[in-house]
Motif scaffolding. Structure first.
Motif, PDB file in Angstrom:
ATOM      1  N   ASP A  37      24.984  28.193  49.345  1.00 29.52           N
ATOM      2  CA  ASP A  37      24.510  28.001  47.792  1.00 29.52           C
ATOM      3  C   ASP A  37      25.128  28.872  46.998  1.00 29.52           C
ATOM      4  O   ASP A  37      25.329  28.554  45.590  1.00 29.52           O
ATOM      5  CB  ASP A  37      22.869  27.716  47.590  1.00 29.52           C
ATOM      6  N   ALA A  38      25.686  30.174  47.233  1.00 32.53           N
ATOM      7  CA  ALA A  38      26.107  31.193  46.609  1.00 32.53           C
ATOM      8  C   ALA A  38      27.417  30.754  45.612  1.00 32.53           C
ATOM      9  O   ALA A  38      28.267  29.848  46.368  1.00 32.53           O
ATOM     10  CB  ALA A  38      26.419  32.476  47.188  1.00 32.53           C
ATOM     11  N   ASP A  39      27.502  30.854  44.551  1.00 34.20           N
ATOM     12  CA  ASP A  39      28.568  30.520  43.616  1.00 34.20           C
ATOM     13  C   ASP A  39      29.828  31.493  43.912  1.00 34.20           C
ATOM     14  O   ASP A  39      29.796  32.572  43.992  1.00 34.20           O
ATOM     15  CB  ASP A  39      28.240  30.681  42.252  1.00 34.20           C
ATOM     16  N   ALA A  40      30.924  30.828  44.330  1.00 35.49           N
ATOM     17  CA  ALA A  40      32.222  31.615  44.634  1.00 35.49           C
ATOM     18  C   ALA A  40      32.606  32.309  43.428  1.00 35.49           C
ATOM     19  O   ALA A  40      33.095  33.489  43.399  1.00 35.49           O
ATOM     20  CB  ALA A  40      33.308  30.507  45.176  1.00 35.49           C
ATOM     21  N   LYS A  41      32.714  31.644  42.269  1.00 32.21           N
ATOM     22  CA  LYS A  41      33.065  32.428  40.939  1.00 32.21           C
ATOM     23  C   LYS A  41      32.272  33.684  40.661  1.00 32.21           C
ATOM     24  O   LYS A  41      32.668  34.732  40.270  1.00 32.21           O
ATOM     25  CB  LYS A  41      32.912  31.538  40.028  1.00 32.21           C
ATOM     26  N   GLU A  42      30.996  33.522  40.826  1.00 31.56           N
ATOM     27  CA  GLU A  42      30.248  34.545  40.628  1.00 31.56           C
ATOM     28  C   GLU A  42      30.368  35.972  41.667  1.00 31.56           C
ATOM     29  O   GLU A  42      30.326  36.992  41.272  1.00 31.56           O
ATOM     30  CB  GLU A  42      28.649  34.392  40.982  1.00 31.56           C
ATOM     31  N   LYS A  43      30.856  35.639  42.734  1.00 34.58           N
ATOM     32  CA  LYS A  43      31.031  36.503  43.849  1.00 34.58           C
ATOM     33  C   LYS A  43      32.189  37.334  43.618  1.00 34.58           C
ATOM     34  O   LYS A  43      32.567  38.414  43.600  1.00 34.58           O
ATOM     35  CB  LYS A  43      31.164  35.730  44.982  1.00 34.58           C
ATOM     36  N   VAL A  44      33.232  36.389  43.054  1.00 37.39           N
ATOM     37  CA  VAL A  44      34.639  36.955  42.689  1.00 37.39           C
ATOM     38  C   VAL A  44      34.426  38.038  41.492  1.00 37.39           C
ATOM     39  O   VAL A  44      34.912  39.173  41.313  1.00 37.39           O
ATOM     40  CB  VAL A  44      35.487  35.813  42.180  1.00 37.39           C
ATOM     41  N   GLU A  45      33.600  37.530  40.621  1.00 38.84           N
ATOM     42  CA  GLU A  45      33.234  38.374  39.206  1.00 38.84           C
ATOM     43  C   GLU A  45      32.560  39.756  39.595  1.00 38.84           C
ATOM     44  O   GLU A  45      32.763  40.582  39.022  1.00 38.84           O
ATOM     45  CB  GLU A  45      32.573  37.610  38.339  1.00 38.84           C
ATOM     46  N   ALA A  46      31.672  39.685  40.688  1.00 38.73           N
ATOM     47  CA  ALA A  46      31.032  40.663  41.055  1.00 38.73           C
ATOM     48  C   ALA A  46      32.013  41.854  41.643  1.00 38.73           C
ATOM     49  O   ALA A  46      31.469  42.986  41.309  1.00 38.73           O
ATOM     50  CB  ALA A  46      30.095  40.419  42.208  1.00 38.73           C
ATOM     51  N   HIS A  47      33.182  41.432  42.128  1.00 34.10           N
ATOM     52  CA  HIS A  47      34.078  42.272  42.781  1.00 34.10           C
ATOM     53  C   HIS A  47      35.097  42.799  41.771  1.00 34.10           C
ATOM     54  O   HIS A  47      35.788  43.896  41.844  1.00 34.10           O
ATOM     55  CB  HIS A  47      34.583  41.813  43.893  1.00 34.10           C
ATOM     56  N   MET A  48      35.175  42.336  40.541  1.00 31.70           N
ATOM     57  CA  MET A  48      36.030  42.499  39.445  1.00 31.70           C
ATOM     58  C   MET A  48      35.562  43.696  38.807  1.00 31.70           C
ATOM     59  O   MET A  48      34.432  43.945  38.383  1.00 31.70           O
ATOM     60  CB  MET A  48      36.364  41.485  38.805  1.00 31.70           C
ATOM     61  N   LYS A  49      36.478  44.773  38.364  1.00 26.21           N
ATOM     62  CA  LYS A  49      36.033  45.853  37.421  1.00 26.21           C
ATOM     63  C   LYS A  49      36.859  45.762  36.324  1.00 26.21           C
ATOM     64  O   LYS A  49      37.790  45.004  36.053  1.00 26.21           O
ATOM     65  CB  LYS A  49      36.480  46.941  38.356  1.00 26.21           C
ATOM     66  N   GLU A  50      36.420  46.640  35.272  1.00 30.94           N
ATOM     67  CA  GLU A  50      37.333  46.367  34.195  1.00 30.94           C
ATOM     68  C   GLU A  50      38.475  47.052  34.085  1.00 30.94           C
ATOM     69  O   GLU A  50      39.084  47.986  34.809  1.00 30.94           O
ATOM     70  CB  GLU A  50      36.537  47.472  33.096  1.00 30.94           C
ATOM     71  N   GLY A  51      39.521  46.340  33.766  1.00 28.65           N
ATOM     72  CA  GLY A  51      41.049  46.554  33.780  1.00 28.65           C
ATOM     73  C   GLY A  51      41.838  45.939  34.829  1.00 28.65           C
ATOM     74  O   GLY A  51      43.037  46.082  35.012  1.00 28.65           O
ATOM     75  N   ASP A  52      41.124  45.083  35.752  1.00 28.52           N
ATOM     76  CA  ASP A  52      41.776  44.514  36.735  1.00 28.52           C
ATOM     77  C   ASP A  52      42.695  43.185  36.461  1.00 28.52           C
ATOM     78  O   ASP A  52      42.091  42.586  35.543  1.00 28.52           O
ATOM     79  CB  ASP A  52      40.570  43.995  38.118  1.00 28.52           C
ATOM     80  N   GLY A  53      43.644  43.048  37.127  1.00 27.67           N
ATOM     81  CA  GLY A  53      44.518  42.171  36.687  1.00 27.67           C
ATOM     82  C   GLY A  53      44.311  40.778  37.407  1.00 27.67           C
ATOM     83  O   GLY A  53      43.396  40.815  38.120  1.00 27.67           O
TER      84      GLY A  53
END
Length: 458
Positions: free
Chosen positions: A232-248
């Motif tokens: 049930d975990a949202d894939a987009k939320e998982k991706v955003e959780a690993h993203m940091k400020e400034g990542d391209g």
């Protein structure tokens, strides 16, 4: 301080041989620790000699110009004495001035200096985040014990392979991972994570869960809840959780692909859990329709959903058909009807697939089902070392048989040269291959141009 003995205008002149010790040593006879002639240092200076000072005297002389005046120290001559009226004020101001930080040569005209010590204050301590020593109590000791058990279990899990499965599976259980409900949940979570990361070992991790189920009551419920939470975990939320400020975009693409890979691994692991009877048919008929349900705002499921459906159905398809047939034979056609509805939906998805890749995956799945769940291509699976050696030996045996078969047929083809093509090399330039009694053929090299000319002349 005096310059080097070989400098000065009066070096080596007559009359410059007077010394303090009265030895009459000349410039060439001057030795360490003795007074040197006046002419060697400062011609015209008062007196007949210049006093030599020790290293300690020179250090005191150096301190005299950078610190407060020293007592009982009178350097000779006016040329070494600082007699300015503001001398003490300059020394005081220099000693108390702030130190210039950094490279002063590259900061000309910049007067940024380090603050004075009196202007500094101690660092502020954050009581919430700072490390605090504590005395272990009963609760803390219990938490540390659980952490130690989980750490040992993780070490065993990282060493687990198909070859040493029986040995390390017993060690996994002996670590105490099944001691409490919290440890069981933590252990299942670790196994599910490893199964997502290493999809080719999902069958092995399902067997490990089967070993745990034999000693833990209600283990199936824990496994289903853990898998459902990941499902049930949202894939987009998982991706955003690993993203940091400034990542391209390249970083986002990397994490998106990794999350999709883990989701596919989860589907395969769920299929393997069904094969070892840790997930029931009731759960499977709930999962399959969700994989074919379009997301909000879309008319058909995306490519990732189709890929997950095909991977899961390829794993459990044969067993699911047998189970539904058994239920239907016993008068319980509910599961068979729901699976039939899933296949009908899959046909509609294949007709309206958003991409050609999704359409081809669905076609391969239907073809696989029609052929009795036999894959068109052989799917590589994890093997033990013994199985790898057996397969390698079988491949070598097949390769040897193919070589012997090809060698025995070579003379028959070489006896029928092609005529009328205007190529001398194809008109007798190569002789028949010799075949021994074991069927091995010795391939002769083609004759060169000179040998062909000699054969024509003969």
């Amino acid at each position: 301080p005096a310059p080097a003995p070989n400098s000065g205008a009066g070096a080596g002149q007559p009359g410059a041989s007077n010394s303090r010790d009265g030895t009459g040593a000349s410039a060439t006879q001057w030795a360490r620790g003795k007074a040197a002639p006046v002419g060697l240092y400062a011609p015209g200076a008062e007196g007949d000699s210049v006093i030599r000072y020790t290293a300690g005297d020179l250090l005191e002389l150096r301190l005299k110009f950078t610190a407060r005046p020293l007592s009982n120290f009178n350097p000779p001559g006016d040329h070494v004495e600082w007699k300015a009226e503001d001398r003490l004020a300059v020394i005081e101001r220099t000693a108390t001035a702030g130190r210039i930080g950094g490279d002063v040569t590259s900061r000309r005209g910049h007067h940024d200096t380090a603050p004075l010590l009196k202007d500094c204050k101690p660092l502020e301590v954050n009581e919430e985040t700072r490390w605090k020593g504590k005395v272990l109590g009963a609760d803390d000791a219990e938490e540390d014990e659980q952490a130690a058990i989980l750490k040992k279990a993780l070490v065993v899990l990282n060493k687990l392979t198909l070859t040493n499965f029986d040995k390390l599976a017993a060690q996994w259980l002996n670590t105490g991972i099944c001691g409490t409900d919290e440890l069981v949940k933590a252990g299942v979570s670790v196994v599910v994570t490893k199964a997502q990361q290493e999809a080719h070992f999902s069958a092995m991790y399902a067997r490990l869960c089967q070993r745990m189920a034999a000693s833990v009551p209600n283990f199936k419920r824990v496994v289903v809840e853990t898998c459902q939470r990941e499902f049930d975990a949202d894939a987009k939320e998982k991706v955003e959780a690993h993203m940091k400020e400034g990542d391209g975009d390249d970083v986002r693409e990397y994490w998106t692909g990794l999350v999709q890979k883990y989701y596919l691994g989860l589907m395969k692991f769920i299929g393997e859990l069904y094969l070892v009877d840790l997930i029931s048919v009731k759960v499977m008929v709930k999962i399959l329709p969700r994989l074919l349900t379009p997301s909000p705002g879309s008319s058909s499921p995306d490519e990732e959903q189709v890929s997950c459906f095909c991977g899961l159905m390829a794993t459990v398809g044969a067993a699911l058909d047998r189970a539904c047939g058994g239920y239907e034979a016993n008068g319980k056609a509910e599961y068979a009807n729901r699976v039939a509805e899933v296949w009908a939906t899959a046909e509609d998805v294949m007709a309206t697939a958003p991409t050609s890749r999704a359409r081809f995956m669905m076609q391969d799945l239907f073809e696989m089902r029609q052929k009795g769940w036999k894959a068109r291509r052989k799917v590589e699976k994890a093997k033990t070392i013994k199985e790898i050696h057996r397969d390698a030996a079988r491949d070598e045996q097949r390769a040897g048989g193919a070589m012997r078969t090809g060698g025995s047929s070579a003379p028959q083809s070489s006896q029928r040269p092609r005529q009328g093509m205007g190529d001398v090399r194809k008109q007798g330039g190569r002789s028949a291959n010799a075949v021994d009694e074991d069927g091995w053929a010795t391939v002769n090299k083609p004759a060169g141009r000179r040998q062909q000319q000699q054969q024509q002349q003969q």
